[in-house]
Design a protein around this motif. Sequence first.
Motif, PDB file in Angstrom:
ATOM      1  N   GLN A  89       4.998  -0.857  -6.316  1.00 44.91           N
ATOM      2  CA  GLN A  89       3.765  -1.423  -5.770  1.00 44.91           C
ATOM      3  C   GLN A  89       3.913  -2.894  -5.350  1.00 44.91           C
ATOM      4  O   GLN A  89       2.924  -3.522  -4.969  1.00 44.91           O
ATOM      5  CB  GLN A  89       2.630  -1.282  -6.801  1.00 44.91           C
ATOM      6  CG  GLN A  89       2.420   0.137  -7.337  1.00 44.91           C
ATOM      7  CD  GLN A  89       1.488   0.997  -6.490  1.00 44.91           C
ATOM      8  OE1 GLN A  89       0.511   0.498  -5.971  1.00 44.91           O
ATOM      9  NE2 GLN A  89       1.819   2.267  -6.335  1.00 44.91           N
ATOM     10  N   PRO A 111       0.848  -1.193   0.000  1.00 40.63           N
ATOM     11  CA  PRO A 111       0.000   0.000   0.000  1.00 40.63           C
ATOM     12  C   PRO A 111       0.884   1.244   0.000  1.00 40.63           C
ATOM     13  O   PRO A 111       1.519   1.556   1.005  1.00 40.63           O
ATOM     14  CB  PRO A 111      -0.767  -0.118   1.325  1.00 40.63           C
ATOM     15  CG  PRO A 111       0.126  -0.921   2.215  1.00 40.63           C
ATOM     16  CD  PRO A 111       1.006  -1.760   1.345  1.00 40.63           C
ATOM     17  N   ARG A 112       0.985   1.922  -1.119  1.00 39.08           N
ATOM     18  CA  ARG A 112       1.871   3.098  -1.208  1.00 39.08           C
ATOM     19  C   ARG A 112       1.044   4.353  -1.385  1.00 39.08           C
ATOM     20  O   ARG A 112       0.118   4.370  -2.200  1.00 39.08           O
ATOM     21  CB  ARG A 112       2.824   2.936  -2.399  1.00 39.08           C
ATOM     22  CG  ARG A 112       3.681   1.670  -2.354  1.00 39.08           C
ATOM     23  CD  ARG A 112       4.559   1.602  -1.107  1.00 39.08           C
ATOM     24  NE  ARG A 112       5.512   2.667  -1.014  1.00 39.08           N
ATOM     25  CZ  ARG A 112       6.742   2.613  -1.532  1.00 39.08           C
ATOM     26  NH1 ARG A 112       7.163   1.520  -2.143  1.00 39.08           N
ATOM     27  NH2 ARG A 112       7.563   3.637  -1.422  1.00 39.08           N
ATOM     28  N   THR A 113       1.373   5.416  -0.654  1.00 35.59           N
ATOM     29  CA  THR A 113       0.576   6.642  -0.770  1.00 35.59           C
ATOM     30  C   THR A 113       0.665   7.243  -2.172  1.00 35.59           C
ATOM     31  O   THR A 113      -0.236   7.950  -2.589  1.00 35.59           O
ATOM     32  CB  THR A 113       0.996   7.693   0.287  1.00 35.59           C
ATOM     33  OG1 THR A 113       2.408   7.794   0.285  1.00 35.59           O
ATOM     34  CG2 THR A 113       0.532   7.294   1.668  1.00 35.59           C
ATOM     35  N   SER A 114       1.741   6.974  -2.897  1.00 34.47           N
ATOM     36  CA  SER A 114       1.862   7.507  -4.257  1.00 34.47           C
ATOM     37  C   SER A 114       1.641   6.413  -5.296  1.00 34.47           C
ATOM     38  O   SER A 114       2.217   5.332  -5.195  1.00 34.47           O
ATOM     39  CB  SER A 114       3.258   8.095  -4.467  1.00 34.47           C
ATOM     40  OG  SER A 114       3.459   8.373  -5.836  1.00 34.47           O
ATOM     41  N   PRO A 115       0.843   6.702  -6.329  1.00 33.65           N
ATOM     42  CA  PRO A 115       0.634   5.700  -7.385  1.00 33.65           C
ATOM     43  C   PRO A 115       1.910   5.475  -8.200  1.00 33.65           C
ATOM     44  O   PRO A 115       1.971   4.518  -8.968  1.00 33.65           O
ATOM     45  CB  PRO A 115      -0.471   6.318  -8.248  1.00 33.65           C
ATOM     46  CG  PRO A 115      -0.410   7.787  -7.993  1.00 33.65           C
ATOM     47  CD  PRO A 115       0.080   7.939  -6.575  1.00 33.65           C
ATOM     48  N   TYR A 116       2.897   6.345  -8.020  1.00 35.78           N
ATOM     49  CA  TYR A 116       4.122   6.236  -8.804  1.00 35.78           C
ATOM     50  C   TYR A 116       5.212   5.456  -8.069  1.00 35.78           C
ATOM     51  O   TYR A 116       6.298   5.265  -8.586  1.00 35.78           O
ATOM     52  CB  TYR A 116       4.631   7.637  -9.175  1.00 35.78           C
ATOM     53  CG  TYR A 116       3.527   8.518  -9.735  1.00 35.78           C
ATOM     54  CD1 TYR A 116       2.834   8.130 -10.887  1.00 35.78           C
ATOM     55  CD2 TYR A 116       3.148   9.693  -9.108  1.00 35.78           C
ATOM     56  CE1 TYR A 116       1.804   8.916 -11.406  1.00 35.78           C
ATOM     57  CE2 TYR A 116       2.122  10.487  -9.617  1.00 35.78           C
ATOM     58  CZ  TYR A 116       1.456  10.085 -10.764  1.00 35.78           C
ATOM     59  OH  TYR A 116       0.437  10.858 -11.261  1.00 35.78           O
ATOM     60  N   SER A 117       4.944   5.032  -6.821  1.00 27.19           N
ATOM     61  CA  SER A 117       5.941   4.276  -6.057  1.00 27.19           C
ATOM     62  C   SER A 117       5.842   2.783  -6.387  1.00 27.19           C
ATOM     63  O   SER A 117       4.819   2.309  -6.877  1.00 27.19           O
ATOM     64  CB  SER A 117       5.708   4.466  -4.555  1.00 27.19           C
ATOM     65  OG  SER A 117       5.924   5.818  -4.197  1.00 27.19           O
ATOM     66  N   GLY A 137      13.123   1.807   3.284  1.00 30.04           N
ATOM     67  CA  GLY A 137      14.452   1.413   3.734  1.00 30.04           C
ATOM     68  C   GLY A 137      14.916   2.207   4.945  1.00 30.04           C
ATOM     69  O   GLY A 137      15.583   1.682   5.834  1.00 30.04           O
ATOM     70  N   LYS A 189      19.425   0.639  -0.316  1.00 29.93           N
ATOM     71  CA  LYS A 189      18.976   0.180  -1.633  1.00 29.93           C
ATOM     72  C   LYS A 189      17.563  -0.407  -1.599  1.00 29.93           C
ATOM     73  O   LYS A 189      17.065  -0.891  -2.617  1.00 29.93           O
ATOM     74  CB  LYS A 189      19.951  -0.860  -2.184  1.00 29.93           C
ATOM     75  CG  LYS A 189      21.292  -0.236  -2.553  1.00 29.93           C
ATOM     76  CD  LYS A 189      22.079  -1.105  -3.501  1.00 29.93           C
ATOM     77  CE  LYS A 189      23.369  -0.392  -3.907  1.00 29.93           C
ATOM     78  NZ  LYS A 189      24.474  -1.317  -4.150  1.00 29.93           N
ATOM     79  N   ALA A 190      16.920  -0.390  -0.421  1.00 33.65           N
ATOM     80  CA  ALA A 190      15.578  -0.977  -0.319  1.00 33.65           C
ATOM     81  C   ALA A 190      14.603  -0.224  -1.216  1.00 33.65           C
ATOM     82  O   ALA A 190      14.715   0.987  -1.400  1.00 33.65           O
ATOM     83  CB  ALA A 190      15.099  -0.921   1.131  1.00 33.65           C
TER      84      ALA A 190
END
Lengths: 338, 338, 338, 338
Positions: free
Chosen positions: D140, D132-138, D310, D305-306
Motif C-alpha cells: 500500500q 491505490p491497490r485493487t487488493s487490500p493484500y497488496s 513493475g 523486483k518492483a
Amino acid sequence: MIIVLRPLSTEEQIGHIVAHIENLGLKAHLSRGEHRTIIGVIGDEEVLRNAPLAAVPGVEQVLPILKPFKLASREFHPQDTVVKVGQVLIGGGSLGMIAGPCAIESYEVLDEIAKSVRAAGANILRGGAFKPRTSPYSFQGLGERGLQILREVGDKHGMPVVTEIMDPRQVDLVNRYADMVQIGARNMQNFDLLKEVGQIRKPVLLKRGMSATVKDLLMSAEYVLSGGNTQVVVCERGVRSFEDSTRNMLDMSAVPNVKGMSHLPIIVDPSHATGRPDLIPAMARASVAAGADGVHIEVHSCPEKALSDGAQALLPSQYMAVMADMRRLAEVVGKTIS
Amino acid sequence: MIIVLRPLSTEEQIGHIVAHIENLGLKAHLSRGEHRTIIGVIGDEEVLRNAPLAAVPGVEQVLPILKPFKLASREFHPQDTVVKVGQVLIGGGSLGMIAGPCAIESYEVLDEIAKSVRAAGANILRGGAFKPRTSPYSFQGLGERGLQILREVGDKHGMPVVTEIMDPRQVDLVNRYADMVQIGARNMQNFDLLKEVGQIRKPVLLKRGMSATVKDLLMSAEYVLSGGNTQVVVCERGVRSFEDSTRNMLDMSAVPNVKGMSHLPIIVDPSHATGRPDLIPAMARASVAAGADGVHIEVHSCPEKALSDGAQALLPSQYMAVMADMRRLAEVVGKTIS
Amino acid sequence: MIIVLRPLSTEEQIGHIVAHIENLGLKAHLSRGEHRTIIGVIGDEEVLRNAPLAAVPGVEQVLPILKPFKLASREFHPQDTVVKVGQVLIGGGSLGMIAGPCAIESYEVLDEIAKSVRAAGANILRGGAFKPRTSPYSFQGLGERGLQILREVGDKHGMPVVTEIMDPRQVDLVNRYADMVQIGARNMQNFDLLKEVGQIRKPVLLKRGMSATVKDLLMSAEYVLSGGNTQVVVCERGVRSFEDSTRNMLDMSAVPNVKGMSHLPIIVDPSHATGRPDLIPAMARASVAAGADGVHIEVHSCPEKALSDGAQALLPSQYMAVMADMRRLAEVVGKTIS
Amino acid sequence: MIIVLRPLSTEEQIGHIVAHIENLGLKAHLSRGEHRTIIGVIGDEEVLRNAPLAAVPGVEQVLPILKPFKLASREFHPQDTVVKVGQVLIGGGSLGMIAGPCAIESYEVLDEIAKSVRAAGANILRGGAFKPRTSPYSFQGLGERGLQILREVGDKHGMPVVTEIMDPRQVDLVNRYADMVQIGARNMQNFDLLKEVGQIRKPVLLKRGMSATVKDLLMSAEYVLSGGNTQVVVCERGVRSFEDSTRNMLDMSAVPNVKGMSHLPIIVDPSHATGRPDLIPAMARASVAAGADGVHIEVHSCPEKALSDGAQALLPSQYMAVMADMRRLAEVVGKTIS
C-alpha cells in the motif's frame, strides 16, 4: 432538427445558414439566447437528415429531434406486431421458445436434441447450416445438407425451424427450407443482405450487433420493413463491454426500451449474451419478467462433442428445468407459450 | 492450451478429461497445485481450438496460449509486408496517403477534389460507389456509374483508386475498376465477403470493426490471406465507446500493437475515428509518429453540399496543411511518401 | 499461476525465471510444448500475485488461476450471507426493498415520500444528505441536517435508513444516524473510505463502479470484509457503455454471476442503471426473477421539483404498482419481503 | 437549453411547462413543428441545469446547449494556461516530462532511478507514497516515509516532485513535501478530495477516470478551479474498453479535444494507458505529435523486483531512447523541454 450556432456567429453566417435551410424547402425558426443562437428547422425529416448542416460555417451542433426510423416505430404502428412462424406466434402475449444446437452436425444428433427440447416445451427449432466463425480454420457448417436435415427433423417433431443466413446469394436456398430466417449479430449492418431478406415473405429474426445501439437495431429492422417484409422479430444477444467474466453484456433494458419505441416483438438470447450455462437460467427468467416475447437458448445433448460453441449450450435436462420456470413466469406476466 | 480444473475435481473427472484429450491425438500434462489441478495440452493447435473442452465436466477455464491466427502473424512472416497499390507502396517505410470524398457524387466534384489532394501530396484516391448507410432512406451511392467516374478521375490524375465493396456479388464488378478494394468496418466479419476478396489478386484495405479487438481484426485478415490474397492493409478507424464528444474512439495503440503481432501494414483513418474535422490534423500527425504506414482522410471541396458524411470532411486547404505536417513527420520517423 | 514463455526462450532465461520463482519460496513446474514452454507456479497465491513476473525477460504472459479475493468468495464461505439492516433481512430468501428520494430536501417532503413507500411495501428508507454531483455548482445535500431528518422520518415510519458516505471524515457522523452506509459508484475504489467503513459495525451497501468488472466489485467488498465488517451488500447499478438511450447499461447477469462467485447478497438499482422511469418497473421485475436479494428505487412525490435526479424518480403511485409485481414474483421465486 | 415535447402534447401540458419555466425566472420560446413542439429556454444556465425539467409531464427530451463547465472552458479563458511545477513549465509550448517508479520503495532505488531519468532529460520526478491497490493484500505504499524520500531525492537531482493523494486527510501532509499533487483515475470523482486540493496552492495533476468522458474530466477540473486553485494539468491515461490486449484504451483524440474546449494543459500517460512497455515509446511519440503538453512514464531500474506495476515500467535505457525521440518531435511541433 435544431441547429446550435457557435458563440459570436456573425449575422452573415446566420443569414447563410438560414438561406441554406430555405433552399432545401425547409423553414428556419431563430431563437437568440444570451450565449448562443439556436435555429429550429421544420419540414420533411428525410431532407433534413441527409443535409450536411454540421459542415456549414458557424454551426456548432446539429441535434436531431425525431427518431430516424419510421416503419419500425410505435408511433407509426401503435399496436404490437405479432409474427407467425409456421403456426407459432411471437408477440402480443405469445412467447416464442426457440431452442436447438449452435450448428447442425448430423441427422441423429439434431433429432435427439429436437425430441428433447420439444418435450420440454420449445416451440421453434434452431440450428446453423452456415456458421459465421471468427477463424477460417473452424467448422463452417454443413451448408445445404444441414438445411435438409433441419427441415426433416423440424417436420418430424412438428416444429417450425429457424436458421442463419450470411450471404445474399443464399437467400433463395435458405428460403426454400426455413420457416424463419436469422440475421446474425455480425451481419446486422450487412445492408445488402437486409435488402434481400426484405424481399422475401418469411419472418426474420434480426439479432443486435455487438456494438449496435437500440436505435441502430431498429434502423436495421427498418431496412427489412422498407423492402415490404413486415415480419421482423428483433433479438437482444448481448453487446461488447469491458466485463471479462461473461462473453458479452446482456442489455436487459433493451426489452422495455424496444417495446416503448417499436411495435416489433423482441426476444432474448442468453446463450450468446453470457456464454455461460450457469447464468442462462436466471437470464431466461429475467427476460420473460422484463416483458420479452420469447427466449432463444442453445441446447446440445453432448456439449463436449459439439462442433461449435458447445461450451455455452445447456443440456436437455437443464433446458427442461428452464422451461418449467418459463411456464410459471409466463402465467405471472399474463402470457402463453403456444 | 491450458485447462484449469474446478476445485475438488474427482479422479474420475480428471481421468475423463485426460482420456478426452488423448482421443483427440493430443498429450496431457498434469500439474497438481494446492488449490487447483491444471492440465497443459500439447499438440496441433487447430484440433485444440475447435475441441469444446470447456464443456467437459470438471473444467473451470480453458486458456489458449497461441494466437489464433497464423498467416497474419509476425512469427510466421517476420519481415514487414509491403503492399503495392498501382505504383504506390504501403509499408516497409513507405506511407500510403489516401484521400477523397466519402461518396462519389459526380465527375466534376470528384475531379476537383482529386486535383486538390494530388497537389497536396496524396498518392491514392478514394471514393464510395456503394455506401453502407444506417438508414435505407439515405443516399446509397451511384453504383457502377460511380466506379467509372472513380477510374476515369484516378487515371486523369495518375492516382490508383480504392473503393468499398459490400456484397460478394459485387466482387467482379469492383475488381474491374479499382486498384484496391476496401472492406468497411460493418463488414469486417462478413465472412463470405472476406472469402471472396481472398480469391482476387488486388490489395485489400480491411477496416477494423466498431467492436473488434485487434485479434479479431487480424483473424479477419487471416480469412483473406488463407484464400491466397497476400496483399492486405489493415486500418484503425475507431471503435465504439462511451465517449460522446467524438464519433468513435481512435485506438492509437493499435498501430504498434498490430505491428508487434503481424507483418501487415496498418494505416489510420482519423476522419471516421473522430468525426470531427478539428481533431483530424492532430490525429494524422499522431498516427505517423506512432508508426502507421499511411493515413486515410476524407476531403471534400464543399462539405456542406456533400451527399454523405460531409460534416467530417476536411477542406482541400486544410488537407494541404495536414500533408505539410505529414512530410515533416515522415522525415523524423525515417519514412517516405511515394 | 501459469507463466507462458516467449517462443525461442533460451535455457538461460528459463533458468533465471525458475530461480526467481524458487527465491520467492514457490515451486516451478515446467511443460515444454511444441511452440511454447509453460511454467506452472505452485505456492502461496498472495506472494505470487504481487511478484512482477511479467517483467522478467523471456516471459510472454502471466495467467492467474485463482480469484483475487478470498473473504468475499463462495469457496471461503459456502452459505449465503444474510445482512440485517435494523430488523430487515437482505439475502437468504429475504428481499430488501429500498426506496426514497435521491436527496433529502426537507422533513415534509421526506415524510410524505416515506409514508407512501412504506404503504407500498418498501422496508428500508433511502435519502442522500451528502451528494456526489458532477458539477460543483449543483445542490450538494443538506449534510448533518439531512441525516437528522432521515433518522426522524425513518423512526416515525418504522423503517431502517440508508444514506451515502463520501468522505472518510464523515464516517463517525453518518454512523451515528444511519442503519446502513452506502458507498456510491464513484467511490467504489476510494480505498481509504473502504478501509474506514471496514472498521465500523454497520451494514454497507457497496455500489458497483461505472467501469468496474464484477471481480473489481468483489475486490472492493474484500477491502471492507478484511477490515472486519462482514455485513456487505453489493449493488448492480449499471455500467458505462456506448448505448445512448439509457443512462447506463444494467448488467443483469451480474446477479447470478456474483451469486456464483460470492456469498454476499446482491441487489439491483434500476433507477440509476436506466435513468428512465418508463424502464424501471420491467427492470425491477427482471431483477427479482434473476435472483436479486432486493431492489433499490428512487421515489419522489413531485419529481419535477426534486433538487437532484428528479427525472429518474418514480411517483408513489408507480412505486405502488411495482411493489405489487414484486410480491407476485417473490412468490414465484420462493422469497419473502419482510 | 432546449425542451422537446412528446407528440400529441396537450395545450394544458404546454402551458404547464411554460409556467414552470417562467417561475424559475427564465424565458420560454416556442417552435411548433409538424411532428413536435420544441421550447427554447433562455436565461441563467445554472438555474436551468438543476431544474428537473425532464420530469415534467409531456416532456420527451431536455437538450443542454452550453458546456457544463465555465472556469475550465476556453471561452472563459482564451489563452493557454501555463502551469509551473517548481521551475518547470507545462503548457504554452513547454513540455513536462514526468518520470519515475510507480511506488517509492527505498531511498537507494529511487535515487538510482532519478539519476537515470534526469540524465535522459526528464524534468519532474514521480513516485507513489500512498498507492491505490485493487487488493487490500497488496503493498500500500510507504506513506510519510515515502514522501520524505521523494523530497530528498528530488532535491538531490534538482527535480520538482509529484505524488498521488488519495484521502482528504492527507492534503496537509502531502502539501508539505510535494511540488505537484496527483489525483488518480479512481479518485477523479472523489469530490471531497477535489474540494480539498482546490484549497491549496500547489499544481494539481488530475488523471482521467476509467469511464470518464472528456467533459466529466473537465467538470472535475472545475471543482478544483472553483476552489481557487488555478494550476490544474489534466492527464489522459486510457479508459476502459473491450480491447483485451492492452490494459486500457488510450484515447489520443482527447489531446486536441481538451485543447479545443479548455485552456488547461493536458499530458498523456502511456504507461497506465497501455500497460505494455513495448507500446509506450510509440504512444509517447504520438502524444507529442498530437499536441500534448507532456508525457508521464513509469521507469524502474529493475522492473522484475518492483513492488507495484513493475511489468509496465520502462528500463532507464529504454527511457533514454524515448527522450531522444521526444526532443526530435518537440522541435517539429515547435515546443521545448525545459
